[in-house]
Design a protein around this motif. Structure first.
Motif, PDB file in Angstrom:
ATOM      1  N   LEU A 135       0.836  -1.205   0.000  1.00 17.70           N
ATOM      2  CA  LEU A 135       0.000   0.000   0.000  1.00 17.70           C
ATOM      3  C   LEU A 135       0.870   1.254   0.000  1.00 17.70           C
ATOM      4  O   LEU A 135       0.536   2.244  -0.659  1.00 17.70           O
ATOM      5  N   ILE A 136       1.959   1.227   0.766  1.00 16.81           N
ATOM      6  CA  ILE A 136       2.818   2.409   0.889  1.00 16.81           C
ATOM      7  C   ILE A 136       3.500   2.718  -0.441  1.00 16.81           C
ATOM      8  O   ILE A 136       3.504   1.899  -1.358  1.00 16.81           O
ATOM      9  N   HIS A 137       4.066   3.914  -0.519  1.00 19.29           N
ATOM     10  CA  HIS A 137       4.715   4.382  -1.755  1.00 19.29           C
ATOM     11  C   HIS A 137       3.749   4.271  -2.928  1.00 19.29           C
ATOM     12  O   HIS A 137       4.100   3.776  -4.006  1.00 19.29           O
ATOM     13  N   ALA A 138       2.493   4.739  -2.670  1.00 17.82           N
ATOM     14  CA  ALA A 138       1.457   4.784  -3.715  1.00 17.82           C
ATOM     15  C   ALA A 138       1.252   3.420  -4.370  1.00 17.82           C
ATOM     16  O   ALA A 138       1.175   3.312  -5.596  1.00 17.82           O
ATOM     17  N   GLY A 139       1.153   2.393  -3.533  1.00 17.97           N
ATOM     18  CA  GLY A 139       0.976   1.044  -4.070  1.00 17.97           C
ATOM     19  C   GLY A 139       2.248   0.525  -4.712  1.00 17.97           C
ATOM     20  O   GLY A 139       2.207  -0.123  -5.761  1.00 17.97           O
ATOM     21  N   GLY A 140       3.380   0.798  -4.080  1.00 19.97           N
ATOM     22  CA  GLY A 140       4.686   0.470  -4.649  1.00 19.97           C
ATOM     23  C   GLY A 140       5.053  -1.003  -4.545  1.00 19.97           C
ATOM     24  O   GLY A 140       4.387  -1.797  -3.878  1.00 19.97           O
ATOM     25  N   LEU A 141       6.129  -1.350  -5.234  1.00 21.17           N
ATOM     26  CA  LEU A 141       6.665  -2.715  -5.227  1.00 21.17           C
ATOM     27  C   LEU A 141       8.023  -2.728  -4.537  1.00 21.17           C
ATOM     28  O   LEU A 141       8.853  -1.840  -4.769  1.00 21.17           O
ATOM     29  N   VAL A 142       8.241  -3.751  -3.706  1.00 23.99           N
ATOM     30  CA  VAL A 142       9.552  -3.962  -3.082  1.00 23.99           C
ATOM     31  C   VAL A 142      10.055  -5.344  -3.463  1.00 23.99           C
ATOM     32  O   VAL A 142       9.309  -6.330  -3.379  1.00 23.99           O
ATOM     33  N   GLY A 143      11.301  -5.406  -3.878  1.00 29.85           N
ATOM     34  CA  GLY A 143      11.937  -6.687  -4.185  1.00 29.85           C
ATOM     35  C   GLY A 143      12.630  -7.247  -2.955  1.00 29.85           C
ATOM     36  O   GLY A 143      13.308  -6.509  -2.227  1.00 29.85           O
ATOM     37  N   HIS A 144      12.448  -8.544  -2.732  1.00 33.12           N
ATOM     38  CA  HIS A 144      13.120  -9.238  -1.634  1.00 33.12           C
ATOM     39  C   HIS A 144      14.059 -10.274  -2.246  1.00 33.12           C
ATOM     40  O   HIS A 144      13.586 -11.227  -2.880  1.00 33.12           O
ATOM     41  N   ILE A 145      15.350 -10.096  -2.067  1.00 32.49           N
ATOM     42  CA  ILE A 145      16.304 -11.107  -2.539  1.00 32.49           C
ATOM     43  C   ILE A 145      16.411 -12.196  -1.484  1.00 32.49           C
ATOM     44  O   ILE A 145      16.572 -11.915  -0.288  1.00 32.49           O
ATOM     45  N   GLU A 146      16.284 -13.438  -1.927  1.00 28.49           N
ATOM     46  CA  GLU A 146      16.199 -14.596  -1.030  1.00 28.49           C
ATOM     47  C   GLU A 146      17.056 -15.744  -1.549  1.00 28.49           C
ATOM     48  O   GLU A 146      17.153 -15.936  -2.769  1.00 28.49           O
ATOM     49  N   ASP A 147      17.637 -16.500  -0.633  1.00 36.06           N
ATOM     50  CA  ASP A 147      18.186 -17.831  -0.921  1.00 36.06           C
ATOM     51  C   ASP A 147      19.219 -17.812  -2.051  1.00 36.06           C
ATOM     52  O   ASP A 147      19.059 -18.471  -3.075  1.00 36.06           O
ATOM     53  N   ILE A 148      20.272 -17.046  -1.809  1.00 41.69           N
ATOM     54  CA  ILE A 148      21.405 -16.951  -2.735  1.00 41.69           C
ATOM     55  C   ILE A 148      22.396 -18.065  -2.412  1.00 41.69           C
ATOM     56  O   ILE A 148      22.853 -18.174  -1.265  1.00 41.69           O
ATOM     57  N   ALA A 149      22.740 -18.875  -3.402  1.00 41.88           N
ATOM     58  CA  ALA A 149      23.729 -19.938  -3.180  1.00 41.88           C
ATOM     59  C   ALA A 149      24.597 -20.116  -4.418  1.00 41.88           C
ATOM     60  O   ALA A 149      24.097 -20.095  -5.542  1.00 41.88           O
ATOM     61  N   VAL A 150      25.881 -20.273  -4.158  1.00 43.56           N
ATOM     62  CA  VAL A 150      26.835 -20.560  -5.236  1.00 43.56           C
ATOM     63  C   VAL A 150      27.419 -21.949  -4.972  1.00 43.56           C
ATOM     64  O   VAL A 150      27.839 -22.250  -3.852  1.00 43.56           O
ATOM     65  N   ASN A 151      27.390 -22.802  -5.986  1.00 42.03           N
ATOM     66  CA  ASN A 151      27.997 -24.133  -5.871  1.00 42.03           C
ATOM     67  C   ASN A 151      29.492 -23.957  -5.610  1.00 42.03           C
ATOM     68  O   ASN A 151      30.170 -23.239  -6.346  1.00 42.03           O
ATOM     69  N   PRO A 152      30.018 -24.620  -4.544  1.00 43.95           N
ATOM     70  CA  PRO A 152      31.435 -24.428  -4.183  1.00 43.95           C
ATOM     71  C   PRO A 152      32.405 -24.715  -5.329  1.00 43.95           C
ATOM     72  O   PRO A 152      33.490 -24.125  -5.380  1.00 43.95           O
ATOM     73  N   ASP A 153      32.026 -25.599  -6.260  1.00 44.99           N
ATOM     74  CA  ASP A 153      32.910 -25.907  -7.396  1.00 44.99           C
ATOM     75  C   ASP A 153      33.149 -24.691  -8.289  1.00 44.99           C
ATOM     76  O   ASP A 153      34.052 -24.717  -9.139  1.00 44.99           O
ATOM     77  N   PHE A 154      32.312 -23.662  -8.137  1.00 49.41           N
ATOM     78  CA  PHE A 154      32.384 -22.513  -9.049  1.00 49.41           C
ATOM     79  C   PHE A 154      32.747 -21.221  -8.321  1.00 49.41           C
ATOM     80  O   PHE A 154      32.509 -20.139  -8.826  1.00 49.41           O
ATOM     81  N   ARG A 155      33.342 -21.353  -7.137  1.00 50.47           N
ATOM     82  CA  ARG A 155      33.718 -20.150  -6.394  1.00 50.47           C
ATOM     83  C   ARG A 155      34.899 -19.451  -7.080  1.00 50.47           C
ATOM     84  O   ARG A 155      35.613 -20.040  -7.868  1.00 50.47           O
ATOM     85  N   GLY A 156      35.053 -18.145  -6.786  1.00 48.34           N
ATOM     86  CA  GLY A 156      36.196 -17.395  -7.310  1.00 48.34           C
ATOM     87  C   GLY A 156      35.963 -16.808  -8.681  1.00 48.34           C
ATOM     88  O   GLY A 156      36.871 -16.222  -9.277  1.00 48.34           O
ATOM     89  N   LYS A 157      34.756 -16.954  -9.214  1.00 45.92           N
ATOM     90  CA  LYS A 157      34.450 -16.405 -10.543  1.00 45.92           C
ATOM     91  C   LYS A 157      33.518 -15.192 -10.440  1.00 45.92           C
ATOM     92  O   LYS A 157      32.969 -14.756 -11.446  1.00 45.92           O
ATOM     93  N   GLN A 158      33.289 -14.714  -9.225  1.00 48.90           N
ATOM     94  CA  GLN A 158      32.402 -13.570  -8.981  1.00 48.90           C
ATOM     95  C   GLN A 158      30.967 -13.841  -9.441  1.00 48.90           C
ATOM     96  O   GLN A 158      30.228 -12.913  -9.777  1.00 48.90           O
ATOM     97  N   LEU A 159      30.584 -15.115  -9.435  1.00 47.69           N
ATOM     98  CA  LEU A 159      29.219 -15.447  -9.863  1.00 47.69           C
ATOM     99  C   LEU A 159      28.190 -14.913  -8.878  1.00 47.69           C
ATOM    100  O   LEU A 159      27.083 -14.549  -9.278  1.00 47.69           O
TER     101      LEU A 159
END
Lengths: 163, 163
Positions: free
Chosen positions: B91-115
Motif C-alpha cells: 500500500l505504501i509508496h502509492a501502491g509500490g513494489l519492493v523486491g526481496h532477494i532470497e536464498d542466494i547460493a553458489v555451488n562451491p565448485d564454481f567459487r572465485g568467478k564472482q558469480l
C-alpha cells in the motif's frame, strides 16, 4: 514457538482482515510510518482485491499469501493499528513457508495500549497457523527491544538498494 | 539506482529463469546454504509451477512475483549459482513494489568467478525493471562487505521467530 501471546486484545478493540472501508484510517496510520503518497480509494481497493487472489499452493482452505490485519476501535470503527504478514513459498526446508511481517503502524491517538504487541502476536500466530517454519521482519535498531518482548531474536542485517 | 553492474557474466556461463531440469543442481547448491530437506523432483516442479502463476497486478507483460534465476555452465548445463528476487505489492509508496532477494547460493565448485556478484546484480536489475522502488535482503554480518560491493547499504536489523 516462543512468541509471547500473553497480551490479548484490550476491551473495546477488535482485530480483523483489512477491508475497503479502512482506507482513510489505514492510509493515515501508514503515513506515520513512511511515504504513502497519492493512493486513491480505488487504488486501495484494487490492491486489496489483488491480495485476495494470491493464494498459497496446494491448499483447500483458501489460505492467502498476503494477510493484512487492522485493529479497530469497536465503538467508532477507527483504525488504531495495521500490519501485514506475507507468506513466501520456498524451495528450501522441503518447500517450506516463511512469513514476512511488513509495514506495522499504530495510530498515535491509540499509543500506550500495547496494540503494537497485540498486532505482532496476532501476525506471528497467523504465520504459524498458515504453516510457516519461521516469521521474520526488519526493524530499526531502536525497536529491537520491542520485538524481543514479542518473542523475536536478532537474525541478521537488513541491506537495501534504492532505485 | 546505485547498484554496481560493472561485473558481467563470465565467458562460458549463462543466466536464465529456473527450470525443471535444474532440480539436482539447485537442490545441491541450496544444501550448501541451509536445510533443503526431502524435496522430490515432483515437489520441485510443483513449486516452479506455482511460482509461474503468481503474477504482479495490473500488468500486461506477464511480470511475476517470484523470479528465481540460475547461472549455468554452458558446456555442461551445471547449475553454478541460484537466487530469487520476490516482488511484494504494498500500500505504501502509492501502491509500490519492493523486491526481496532470497536464498542466494553458489555451488562451491564454481567459487572465485564472482558469480555471486553477477547474480546479485542481475536480481537487483530485475527488481528495478519490474518497477521496485527498492530491493532489500537479509544477510549475516560477515557478508555485509560483499553486498556493499554490490551497491547495497545497511538498512536495519533482521529479527526472527522460529515455529
Amino acid at each position: 514457538m516462543t512468541t509471547n501471546t500473553t497480551n490479548s486484545i484490550p476491551a473495546g478493540f477488535e482485530i480483523r482482515r483489512i477491508e475497503s472501508r479502512d482506507y482513510a484510517g489505514v492510509t493515515t496510520a501508514l503515513s506515520g510510518l513512511t511515504t504513502v503518497g497519492d493512493l486513491s480509494q480505488s487504488q486501495f481497493d484494487d490492491i486489496l482485491a489483488y491480495w485476495d487472489t494470491q493464494l498459497l499452493p496446494g491448499r483447500t482452505d483458501g489460505a492467502r499469501s498476503y494477510n493484512t490485519s487492522v485493529i479497530i476501535e469497536s465503538a467508532t470503527g477507527r483504525v488504531s493499528a495495521v500490519g501485514t504478514v506475507f507468506v513466501e513459498k520456498k524451495l528450501i526446508h522441503a518447500g517450506g513457508l516463511v512469513g514476512h511481517i511488513e509495514d506495522i503502524a499504530v495510530n498515535p491517538d491509540f499509543r500506550g495500549k500495547q496494540l503494537g504487541k497485540v498486532l505482532i502476536n496476532h501476525l506471528s500466530a497467523q504465520g504459524a497457523s498458515l504453516g510457516c517454519y519461521k516469521v521474520i521482519l526488519d526493524c530499526d535498531e531502536k525497536n529491537v527491544g520491542f520485538y524481543e518482548k514479542c518473542g523475536y531474536s536478532r537474525a541478521g542485517v537488513e541491506m537495501q538498494v534504492r532505485m
